[in-house]
Write an enzyme that holds these catalytic residues in place. Sequence first.
Site, PDB file in Angstrom:
ATOM      1  CG  ASP A 130     -76.353 -38.475 -22.519  1.00  0.00           C
ATOM      2  OD1 ASP A 130     -76.197 -37.461 -23.218  1.00  0.00           O
ATOM      3  OD2 ASP A 130     -76.059 -38.532 -21.311  1.00  0.00           O
ATOM      4  CG  ASP A 178     -67.961  -8.446 -50.220  1.00  0.00           C
ATOM      5  OD1 ASP A 178     -68.008  -8.455 -51.462  1.00  0.00           O
ATOM      6  OD2 ASP A 178     -68.427  -9.361 -49.513  1.00  0.00           O
ATOM      7  N   GLY A 194     -63.613  -3.175 -52.349  1.00  0.00           N
ATOM      8  CA  GLY A 194     -62.672  -3.514 -53.411  1.00  0.00           C
ATOM      9  C   GLY A 194     -63.001  -4.875 -53.992  1.00  0.00           C
ATOM     10  CG  ASP A 195     -62.882  -7.466 -58.062  1.00  0.00           C
ATOM     11  OD1 ASP A 195     -62.446  -8.538 -57.593  1.00  0.00           O
ATOM     12  OD2 ASP A 195     -63.449  -7.379 -59.160  1.00  0.00           O
ATOM     13  CG  PHE A 196     -61.545 -11.153 -53.474  1.00  0.00           C
ATOM     14  CD1 PHE A 196     -61.633 -11.977 -54.579  1.00  0.00           C
ATOM     15  CD2 PHE A 196     -62.514 -11.264 -52.476  1.00  0.00           C
ATOM     16  CE1 PHE A 196     -62.671 -12.888 -54.710  1.00  0.00           C
ATOM     17  CE2 PHE A 196     -63.562 -12.173 -52.603  1.00  0.00           C
ATOM     18  CZ  PHE A 196     -63.640 -12.984 -53.723  1.00  0.00           C
TER      19      PHE A 196
HETATM   20  O1  LIG Z   1     -63.647 -39.748 -26.524  1.00  0.00           O
HETATM   21  C1  LIG Z   1     -64.717 -39.209 -26.853  1.00  0.00           C
HETATM   22  N1  LIG Z   1     -65.707 -38.997 -25.962  1.00  0.00           N
HETATM   23  C2  LIG Z   1     -66.885 -38.407 -26.302  1.00  0.00           C
HETATM   24  C3  LIG Z   1     -67.098 -37.991 -27.609  1.00  0.00           C
HETATM   25  C4  LIG Z   1     -68.373 -37.303 -28.036  1.00  0.00           C
HETATM   26  O2  LIG Z   1     -68.940 -36.622 -26.941  1.00  0.00           O
HETATM   27  C5  LIG Z   1     -70.327 -36.374 -27.214  1.00  0.00           C
HETATM   28  C6  LIG Z   1     -71.090 -36.674 -25.961  1.00  0.00           C
HETATM   29  O3  LIG Z   1     -72.198 -35.854 -25.876  1.00  0.00           O
HETATM   30  P1  LIG Z   1     -73.704 -36.377 -25.955  1.00  0.00           P
HETATM   31  O4  LIG Z   1     -73.796 -37.801 -25.596  1.00  0.00           O
HETATM   32  O5  LIG Z   1     -74.516 -35.405 -25.189  1.00  0.00           O
HETATM   33  O6  LIG Z   1     -74.038 -36.264 -27.501  1.00  0.00           O
HETATM   34  P2  LIG Z   1     -74.075 -34.998 -28.444  1.00  0.00           P
HETATM   35  O7  LIG Z   1     -72.804 -34.871 -29.224  1.00  0.00           O
HETATM   36  O8  LIG Z   1     -74.519 -33.772 -27.711  1.00  0.00           O
HETATM   37  O9  LIG Z   1     -75.184 -35.418 -29.499  1.00  0.00           O
HETATM   38  P3  LIG Z   1     -76.732 -35.750 -29.200  1.00  0.00           P
HETATM   39  O10 LIG Z   1     -77.481 -35.021 -30.282  1.00  0.00           O
HETATM   40  O11 LIG Z   1     -76.838 -37.239 -29.339  1.00  0.00           O
HETATM   41  O12 LIG Z   1     -77.105 -35.265 -27.831  1.00  0.00           O
HETATM   42  C7  LIG Z   1     -70.715 -37.325 -28.344  1.00  0.00           C
HETATM   43  O13 LIG Z   1     -70.880 -36.579 -29.536  1.00  0.00           O
HETATM   44  C8  LIG Z   1     -69.494 -38.243 -28.476  1.00  0.00           C
HETATM   45  O14 LIG Z   1     -69.306 -38.698 -29.800  1.00  0.00           O
HETATM   46  C9  LIG Z   1     -66.066 -38.203 -28.549  1.00  0.00           C
HETATM   47  O15 LIG Z   1     -66.202 -37.840 -29.751  1.00  0.00           O
HETATM   48  N2  LIG Z   1     -64.911 -38.830 -28.133  1.00  0.00           N
END
Ligand SMILES: O=c1[nH]cc([C@@H]2O[C@H](COP(=O)(O)OP(=O)(O)OP(=O)(O)O)[C@@H](O)[C@H]2O)c(=O)[nH]1
Length: 631
Positions: free
Chosen positions: A88, A494, A520-522
Site C-alpha cells: 500500500d 451500428d 448503417g454499415d460503416f
Molecule cells: O508516483 C507514483 N505514485 C503512486 C503510484 C501508484 O499509486 C497506487 C497507490 O495505490 P494503492 O497502494 O492503494 O494500490 P492500488 O493501485 O489501489 O492497488 P492495490 O490493488 O494494491 O490496492 C499504486 O498503484 C502505485 O503504483 C504510481 O504509479 N506512481
Amino acid sequence: MALNPVLGKLVSKRVVLASASPRRQEILTNVGLRFEVVPSWFKETLEKSSFAAPYEYAVETAKQKALEVANRMHVKHLRTPDIVIGADTIVSVDEQILEKPVDKQDAYRMLSRLSGKEHSVFTGVAIIHCSSKGNQLETEITDFYEETKVKFSDLSEELLWEYIHSGEPMDKAGGYGIQALGGMLVEYVHGDFLNVVGFPLNHFCKKLAELYYPPPKHTVQHIKHDSIPSVDTFENLSDGESESSNFTEHKGANKLDSSRMCPSRPVYNCENSSSVRTGFTVPLENQNGASESAAKLPSKILDLMDGFKASKALFVASKLKMFDYLKTKGPLKAVDVANEVGTSVCGTERLLDACVALGLLEKTSQGYSNTDSANTYLTSDGEYSLHGYIIHSNDHLWPLFTNLESAVREGSRQNHRAFGRKAEDLFKDYYHSQEVKQRFMAAMHSIAHLTARDVATAFDLSQFKSTCDLGGCTGALAHELIQIYPNMKVTVFDLPEVIANISYFQPSEQCAAPVTFVSGDFFKDNLPEADLYILSRVLHDWPDEKIHVLLSKISAVCKPGCGILLAEMVLDDEKKNRSTALLQSLNMLVQTEGKERSGSEYRGLLEQHGFANVKIKLTGNLLDVILCIKT
Ligand SMILES: O=c1[nH]cc([C@@H]2O[C@H](COP(=O)(O)OP(=O)(O)OP(=O)(O)O)[C@@H](O)[C@H]2O)c(=O)[nH]1
C-alpha cells in the site's frame, strides 16, 4: 545470474501478488519474479487517526490486503498459495495521509497541497507465508515499510489542471505518477524511486534475503542490516545454509526454531520491519538435501491444465442461474439449489463445492451463498454483470475454441466446424438468428458497461463537442460519455439489426441529453458528422485491408483537430507479456479475420491516414485506450 538467488528462492513457490496496481506487477515482472495476480478486495477504510504514524497505516493496509487474498484463496488445500504479497502506497504531507484522489477536484486539492514542498511517500509491504493444516490457514507475516522523500516545484494552477486533465493522477497515491508526466513536477527524490512508484524492490529483496539466507551464526555480527547480501554471499552459500530458513513443512518435525525464522533477531531488527507468526509453520532443516531433490509442484502448469474445467464450472453455474438463485434466496443447501434449478443433487453439490474452491461462492453450515463479487459480476442483474459474456463464452466461444488446433493449423476461423455453417461475414454469423444476436449483444453490452468509465476518462475529451461511436451496439459507452461530458452530443452508429434491438439495454432513468442511434454499415454508408469517432473493439475484428477502408472513410470526413478514440486490448510491442490480450488474439483467430495488435501497430495504421499525436493509455481494465488527432 548473480542477482537471481534471492528471487530464485521463490521459483518453486506459488506466489500471489495481492494487488491490481499495474506498476507493482511491472516492477516484479521486470526482475523475473513469476507470480499470479489476485487483486485484493480489502477496502482501504482503516481509521487513519487510530495510527500513531502514517507508515503504520500503510503497513496495516498492506497486511489486510494480503490477508484478504490469502484467506480467499485458501478454501481447498490446492488453492492455498505459498506466499502472498500485499502493498500500500500513501503520501504524507503536513501530518495528513493522501491516497488516490476520488475525482479531479480531489486531485487538485492534493497536488496543490504538495506544490513547492517536500513530502514523504511510504509504501507498506506484507509478505505472507501460507500453509494449510487440515482445513486451517496458517500464516506467517513479515512486513516492512520504506520511506522516500520527494519535493515538488512551485506549481501553477494552470499547470496542475493541465496535469489533472491528462488523467494520470486518478489511480495514483497523492495524485501523481512520478514515472510519467508527474516526474516533471518533481525537484528532487531522496530514497528509493521505485518505492514512490508503488513497490520498494530493494527493501523487498533484502527482506527475502533475511528470510531465506540467514547468515551462519558465527558471521552474524559482521553483516550490515541495510545491504542485500553480496553476489559472493549468494554464490558461496551451501545448500545446507541456503535452505535453513525455507518456509516449508518438514516431515516429522513439529517444533519451531524461532531463532532461524524470526527476522527480529538483533542483527535483522530493522526499524521499519517486523515479522509476526500466526498459526504454526515448521522451517525445513535441510541437512541432506532431500527436499531440494523432491519434485517441485509446477503449480502454474497444473492450473493451466485445470483452467478449462474451472471455466466450464463457472459457465455451467451461470447458465443454470445458480448465482441468481443464491442472490435472492441464499444461503441454500445443495438440495435446495438442485430443486430450484431442476438438477441432480449429487451433481449440483459437486458444482457448488467447486465454485466455493474457485472463490465464487461461500459455504457455511447454513449452506452456499454468493461472494460479493458473484453478486456484482455473475448474477444477471449485477451492477457490472458479466452474465451475458459468460453465456456467450459458453455457447459460442467454447465450441470455437475446441477447434483451436484446426485454426492454428489452417490459420483461419472455425465457424464452419463449430456450428456447421459456412463462414460468411462475422456479423452475418452473429445476426442469423434472433437468439444468437441477442446473446451477442448482451455479451458486448456487459464488456462495454464494465469498461465504459475507464474508456471515457482515459483522456480528457471535453474539447470534442460531438462524438460518434461506430459499432457502439447498445450504447453503454455512449451513456457513460454523456454522464461525464454532459454537453457532448453522442451518436451510436451500428447495423440496422442491432439498432432494432437496443431497447432492452437502455438505462431506466433517462439522461437529460439522450444518445442518438443511427443505423448503417460503416463500410458502406455515409458516417454521421462528429468531432470524435470512437471505435471500441471494432478494429480487432478486421484484417488490415478492411481497417484501411474504414480509416480512410473516417479520415475523409474528419476535419483537422478532430480525432479517433480506439478502445482495444493493446498488446506489448514484443507480444509476450499480456496473456489476456494474447489469448483474446487466439479468440479472434478462431472466429474472425482480425487480431489483437500492439500499440505500434495501431499507431502505424492511424498515421497512414493522417492521424498524429497518437497517445496510448493502459487503463488496467480490459480495454486500453488510444487517442489521435487529424492533422
Ligand atoms: O508516483 C507514483 N505514485 C503512486 C503510484 C501508484 O499509486 C497506487 C497507490 O495505490 P494503492 O497502494 O492503494 O494500490 P492500488 O493501485 O489501489 O492497488 P492495490 O490493488 O494494491 O490496492 C499504486 O498503484 C502505485 O503504483 C504510481 O504509479 N506512481
